[in-house]
Enzyme design. Structure first.
Site, PDB file in Angstrom:
ATOM      1  N   ASP A  84      -4.946  -5.953  -7.598  1.00  0.00           N
ATOM      2  CA  ASP A  84      -5.065  -5.370  -6.503  1.00  0.00           C
ATOM      3  C   ASP A  84      -5.237  -4.075  -6.680  1.00  0.00           C
ATOM      4  OD1 ASP A  84      -5.025  -4.940  -3.682  1.00  0.00           O
ATOM      5  OD2 ASP A  84      -3.318  -5.770  -3.196  1.00  0.00           O
TER       6      ASP A  84
ATOM      7  N   HIS B 168       0.682  -1.233  -0.114  1.00  0.00           N
ATOM      8  CA  HIS B 168      -0.220  -0.143   0.103  1.00  0.00           C
ATOM      9  C   HIS B 168       0.879   1.453  -0.102  1.00  0.00           C
ATOM     10  CE1 HIS B 168      -2.863  -3.077   1.634  1.00  0.00           C
ATOM     11  NE2 HIS B 168      -3.745  -2.238   1.186  1.00  0.00           N
TER      12      HIS B 168
END
Length: 512
Positions: A257, A185
């Protein structure tokens, strides 16, 4: 113009969009008419009441039946339906340590039944990463374990259980996020294992998932030099088309993702990452949460970039049409609307999960008498977990103190007249909290440290640690119950009742 319209509709079909807020936005129906592939729900869509979350899913399914509706419901720490009140299911680490495939299947079926009742057609689960790095900052208890064969068999059982309820599984994060020390992330991780190691470790669960009929597999934003030294998996033709499609023979939908994550788009932006991922072999582009209220514009930015890439030859139109056709097939198979959940099936899964959580909790040992004090180290969680409720031990009669900024004096806690319990997630990964915890344990070696994250090796140095293997309700309560049992076992025996007074001497005379 017909060809242009066809390309634009196919481009819409490959996008898994998002929106901000807890109600269906007015613009969504128009995007669905344009061909939008799906919507993913995130933390910014979640109300405090789980019933409202389910109601939002049903409203989306009814308003836009062509959309694939997705969210992350892994059970355990990563939950969306139970974000505010903690998941009633254990996560993968508990299920892997219990190692009972019937339990894993029962939990997945129950989760699938709840999702189908909420109108959800795609669950971004299970996590199939082999957690070989105990300091992994983003996987941890989301993994079934560190043994590839164990992870593989539980991944397959989870996939079969979930999909038996009409909800598509998304096995993640291909080709494996378990050996990372960086959160994708926030940055771009690397896994420097050689090809032989990847084949016998990372890839084993994904082979099992494909064989079990997994509808989708999610890519990871990770560089694996043994497979592609230049590009992360999400953007790599070698990994997505060559390995996953070609060598492993996966025929389902490849989902990225979230492309707003730094590991995918920090250097090139989301639209460019979307084009590169489609060209590499992905089919459904997850563009991440709409935290700035730009949900519609974010979708349009990606669609415009894809259409332009087809126009200039960067993206072959056949690759775009192939991706859109796969999304169409996914929608036809799973986006079939809401269906009431079987309450017996749901309770069977929850009960099996509770038993598994109890089975994997170790012995607490001797606990002193007196009022217990529970100190919660609120060290936060990764972005996949978010602010979901966690760590409600439910210790009988306990006072609970939450530590957010700063730490209470170890000297003051040392003087607490009763059992002292400190509960944390990955306590050793937070330098300040770890230093404070070591000081406290030196002062109170009888303190019970409850680790609800994946235990780092440093934890073994503490004198008293109870490992729960997850922060959701079942493992948290299993630890709390174990502490209560230890308190009862070590409580002083009650004083004997006083003997009855002796009867008075002499014959008893009744007065009249």
């Amino acid at each position: 113009m017909i060809a242009d319209a066809s390309v634009r509709r196919a481009a819409h079909r490959t996008v898994l969009g998002a929106f901000e807020g807890t109600s269906v936005p007015g613009w969504l129906a128009g995007l669905a008419d344009d061909g939008l592939g799906g919507i993913c729900l995130y933390g910014n869509n979640l109300a405090a009441d789980p019933l409202e979350v389910a109601s939002l899913g049903r409203a989306l399914a009814a308003a836009c039946p062509s959309l694939v509706l997705a969210l992350d419901e892994e059970g355990g720490d990563v939950t969306r339906l139970h974000y505010a009140d903690s998941s009633p299911y254990p996560g993968n680490a508990v299920l892997g340590r219990a190692d009972d495939l019937r339990t894993t299947g029962a939990v997945a079926r129950a989760i699938g039944a709840e999702l189908k009742a909420a109108g959800i057609s795609l669950d971004l689960a299970p996590d199939a990463d082999v957690n070989s790095n105990p300091r992994n900052p983003v996987i941890g208890t989301r993994s079934f374990g560190a043994d590839p064969a164990l992870v593989a068999r539980h991944t397959a059982a989870w996939v079969r259980g979930l999909q038996s309820q009409g909800v598509a599984a998304c096995v993640k994060h291909f080709p494996g996020h378990g050996d990372t020390s960086t959160d994708s992330h926030l940055a771009l991780p690397r896994v420097d294992a050689d090809l032989s190691t990847l084949l016998r470790r990372e890839l084993v669960p994904f082979v099992a998932a494909s064989a079990a009929g997994a509808a989708t597999i999610m890519t990871s934003h990770i560089v694996l030099p043994a497979l592609d030294p230049e590009r992360p998996a999400t953007l790599s033709p070698r990994i997505l088309t060559g390995l996953l499609r070609g060598e492993l023979g996966f025929s389902g939908v490849i989902i990225t993702d979230a492309l707003d994550m730094a590991g995918a788009s920090a250097m090139i932006g989301v639209p460019a990452a979307a084009v590169a991922s489609l060209a590499a072999g992905a089919d459904l582009l997850c563009i991440g949460p709409s935290l700035r209220g730009r949900g519609r514009d974010e979708v349009r930015d990606v669609v415009d970039a894809v259409v332009a890439a087809v126009g200039d030859g960067t993206l072959p139109v056949e690759r775009l049409y192939d991706a859109a056709a796969r999304v169409d097939a996914l929608s036809a198979a799973y986006a079939t609307g809401a269906r009431p959940a079987d309450p017996t099936l749901v309770e069977t899964g929850r009960a099996a999960g509770r038993r598994a959580a109890v089975a994997v909790v170790g012995e607490v040992g001797t606990v002193g008498d007196g009022p217990p004090l529970v100190v919660r180290l609120e060290t936060g969680a990764n972005m996949a977990v978010g602010d979901a409720a966690w760590g409600d031990l439910g210790v009988t009669g306990a006072s609970v103190v939450s530590v957010v900024d700063g730490h209470p004096s170890a000297t003051d806690l040392r003087g607490h007249d009763g059992p002292l319990v400190v509960v944390a997630r990955a306590a050793a990964s937070h330098a300040d909290s770890w230093a404070w915890l070591r000081t406290l344990v030196d002062a109170r070696p009888d303190a019970v440290v409850v680790e609800l994250g994946w235990p780092a090796p440093e934890i073994d140095a503490l004198p008293r640690v109870v490992r729960g293997w997850g922060g959701s309700l079942p493992p948290s309560r299993a630890v709390g119950e174990a502490i209560d049992r230890a308190r009862r076992a070590t409580a002083p025996a009650p004083a004997p009742a006083p003997a009855p007074a002796p009867a008075p001497d002499g014959p008893h005379r009744e007065e009249r």
